[in-house]
Design a protein around this motif. Sequence first.
Motif, PDB file in Angstrom:
ATOM      1  N   ALA A   1      23.315   7.180  15.364  1.00 43.33           N
ATOM      2  CA  ALA A   1      24.102   7.074  16.594  1.00 43.33           C
ATOM      3  C   ALA A   1      24.314   5.621  17.003  1.00 43.33           C
ATOM      4  CB  ALA A   1      23.422   7.848  17.720  1.00 43.33           C
ATOM      5  N   ASP A   2      24.340   4.737  16.026  1.00 41.71           N
ATOM      6  CA  ASP A   2      24.576   3.319  16.296  1.00 41.71           C
ATOM      7  C   ASP A   2      25.728   2.873  15.408  1.00 41.71           C
ATOM      8  OD1 ASP A   2      24.422   0.746  17.160  1.00 41.71           O
ATOM      9  OD2 ASP A   2      22.479   0.294  16.247  1.00 41.71           O
ATOM     10  N   LEU A   3      26.909   2.783  16.011  1.00 38.48           N
ATOM     11  CA  LEU A   3      28.121   2.518  15.254  1.00 38.48           C
ATOM     12  C   LEU A   3      28.589   1.083  15.459  1.00 38.48           C
ATOM     13  CD1 LEU A   3      30.209   5.705  16.180  1.00 38.48           C
ATOM     14  CD2 LEU A   3      28.413   5.476  14.454  1.00 38.48           C
ATOM     15  N   VAL A   4      29.380   0.620  14.519  1.00 35.86           N
ATOM     16  CA  VAL A   4      30.102  -0.628  14.679  1.00 35.86           C
ATOM     17  C   VAL A   4      31.507  -0.417  14.134  1.00 35.86           C
ATOM     18  CG1 VAL A   4      29.247  -1.546  12.469  1.00 35.86           C
ATOM     19  CG2 VAL A   4      30.148  -3.106  14.228  1.00 35.86           C
ATOM     20  N   THR A   5      32.494  -0.887  14.858  1.00 34.80           N
ATOM     21  CA  THR A   5      33.884  -0.726  14.440  1.00 34.80           C
ATOM     22  C   THR A   5      34.492  -2.082  14.117  1.00 34.80           C
ATOM     23  OG1 THR A   5      34.902  -0.995  16.617  1.00 34.80           O
ATOM     24  CG2 THR A   5      34.060   1.208  16.057  1.00 34.80           C
ATOM     25  N   ALA A   6      35.665  -2.040  13.495  1.00 36.28           N
ATOM     26  CA  ALA A   6      36.388  -3.279  13.235  1.00 36.28           C
ATOM     27  C   ALA A   6      36.731  -3.980  14.537  1.00 36.28           C
ATOM     28  CB  ALA A   6      37.657  -2.963  12.441  1.00 36.28           C
ATOM     29  N   ALA A   7      36.886  -3.213  15.612  1.00 36.20           N
ATOM     30  CA  ALA A   7      37.188  -3.814  16.908  1.00 36.20           C
ATOM     31  C   ALA A   7      35.997  -4.606  17.438  1.00 36.20           C
ATOM     32  CB  ALA A   7      37.600  -2.730  17.901  1.00 36.20           C
ATOM     33  N   ASP A   8      34.763  -4.060  17.289  1.00 34.26           N
ATOM     34  CA  ASP A   8      33.557  -4.815  17.662  1.00 34.26           C
ATOM     35  C   ASP A   8      33.565  -6.179  16.979  1.00 34.26           C
ATOM     36  OD1 ASP A   8      31.062  -2.792  18.721  1.00 34.26           O
ATOM     37  OD2 ASP A   8      32.633  -1.798  17.580  1.00 34.26           O
ATOM     38  N   LYS A   9      33.794  -6.143  15.672  1.00 36.37           N
ATOM     39  CA  LYS A   9      33.699  -7.362  14.875  1.00 36.37           C
ATOM     40  C   LYS A   9      34.787  -8.364  15.251  1.00 36.37           C
ATOM     41  CE  LYS A   9      31.556  -5.026  10.914  1.00 36.37           C
ATOM     42  NZ  LYS A   9      31.705  -4.652   9.485  1.00 36.37           N
ATOM     43  N   ALA A  10      35.998  -7.875  15.487  1.00 33.54           N
ATOM     44  CA  ALA A  10      37.094  -8.778  15.845  1.00 33.54           C
ATOM     45  C   ALA A  10      36.861  -9.397  17.218  1.00 33.54           C
ATOM     46  CB  ALA A  10      38.416  -8.020  15.822  1.00 33.54           C
ATOM     47  N   SER A  11      36.396  -8.591  18.153  1.00 36.03           N
ATOM     48  CA  SER A  11      36.100  -9.090  19.496  1.00 36.03           C
ATOM     49  C   SER A  11      34.994 -10.138  19.447  1.00 36.03           C
ATOM     50  CB  SER A  11      35.702  -7.928  20.406  1.00 36.03           C
ATOM     51  OG  SER A  11      35.287  -8.379  21.675  1.00 36.03           O
ATOM     52  N   GLU A  12      33.917  -9.832  18.722  1.00 33.25           N
ATOM     53  CA  GLU A  12      32.803 -10.783  18.654  1.00 33.25           C
ATOM     54  C   GLU A  12      33.202 -12.074  17.947  1.00 33.25           C
ATOM     55  OE1 GLU A  12      28.707  -9.465  18.255  1.00 33.25           O
ATOM     56  OE2 GLU A  12      28.554 -10.719  16.454  1.00 33.25           O
ATOM     57  N   LYS A  13      33.958 -11.962  16.874  1.00 31.03           N
ATOM     58  CA  LYS A  13      34.409 -13.152  16.136  1.00 31.03           C
ATOM     59  C   LYS A  13      35.202 -14.076  17.062  1.00 31.03           C
ATOM     60  CE  LYS A  13      36.845 -14.492  11.874  1.00 31.03           C
ATOM     61  NZ  LYS A  13      37.899 -15.375  12.441  1.00 31.03           N
ATOM     62  N   PHE A  14      36.106 -13.480  17.835  1.00 34.43           N
ATOM     63  CA  PHE A  14      36.894 -14.279  18.773  1.00 34.43           C
ATOM     64  C   PHE A  14      36.005 -14.964  19.799  1.00 34.43           C
ATOM     65  CE2 PHE A  14      38.535 -14.389  23.095  1.00 34.43           C
ATOM     66  CZ  PHE A  14      39.537 -15.344  22.956  1.00 34.43           C
TER      67      PHE A  14
END
Length: 264
Positions: free
Chosen positions: A36-49
């Motif tokens: 129940a611990d997910l990561v999406t491409a959106a998480d990664k893009a937001s964090e990278k920015f």
Amino acid sequence: MQQPELSFIEEIARSAGNILRENYGKQIEVQHKSTADLVTAADKASEKFLIETILTKFPKHAINAEESGSHSGEANHQWFIDPLDGTINFAHGVPFFSVSVGYAYDGQLELGVIYDPLLDECFTAQRGKGAWLNKHRIQVSKTGKLINCLLVTGFRHYLRDTPQNNFNNFARFSRITQGVRRLGSAALDLAYVAAGRLDGFWEVALHQWDVAAGALLVQEAGGIVTRMYGEPDFMAEPVSILAANPHIYPTMLAILEQEQDKQG
């Protein structure tokens, strides 16, 4: 070394929120860190920015971020970033998630921003200067009796078969309040307490990036924030937190302590 302005943090949180909004409802990559611990491409893009933007302006600052972990720097300048708080909601199309960015100087939280990109609600706080929602001052509720309160909490999936599962606390508070919500974004839970929409929040085994901005919001809105059983250093890992208006905080703390005693 230069410290950030609140306006800078609001700007980058809004921009990161735009990334989430643009990806919301689309078929994007979802990975499982655990059941129940997910990561999406959106998480990664937001964090990278967020990280790139912060380090461009403050290259020597330290950053503690959910997906990429710690980025070393001068310890007296510390950032706490959750690029998408409420990832499970986001991945399922549930419109309750946020960007959370907190900044601490010399170990004390100074600035915090939580941005809900779908409602365009930006919660901001600066130590000693109050808490705000889209430039309007906010305060915690004045509710004094639990029977008139609406509370919020959450559950860690990996604790479900342990004494720390939080189920007893949830059941106890559910019986003596108007209700206990489980909304899926600890950052927004805290922001809602700060805004007086919810009266109190507690949760077990969070992380610093989950609570840094929200805890400052609650404090600056007139609320009390401690560890779950009253200890002052709520940022100490593992983060188990209690945040409430000052009228119901003592009662919530007493009930949590009673349930802890029952566990032995």
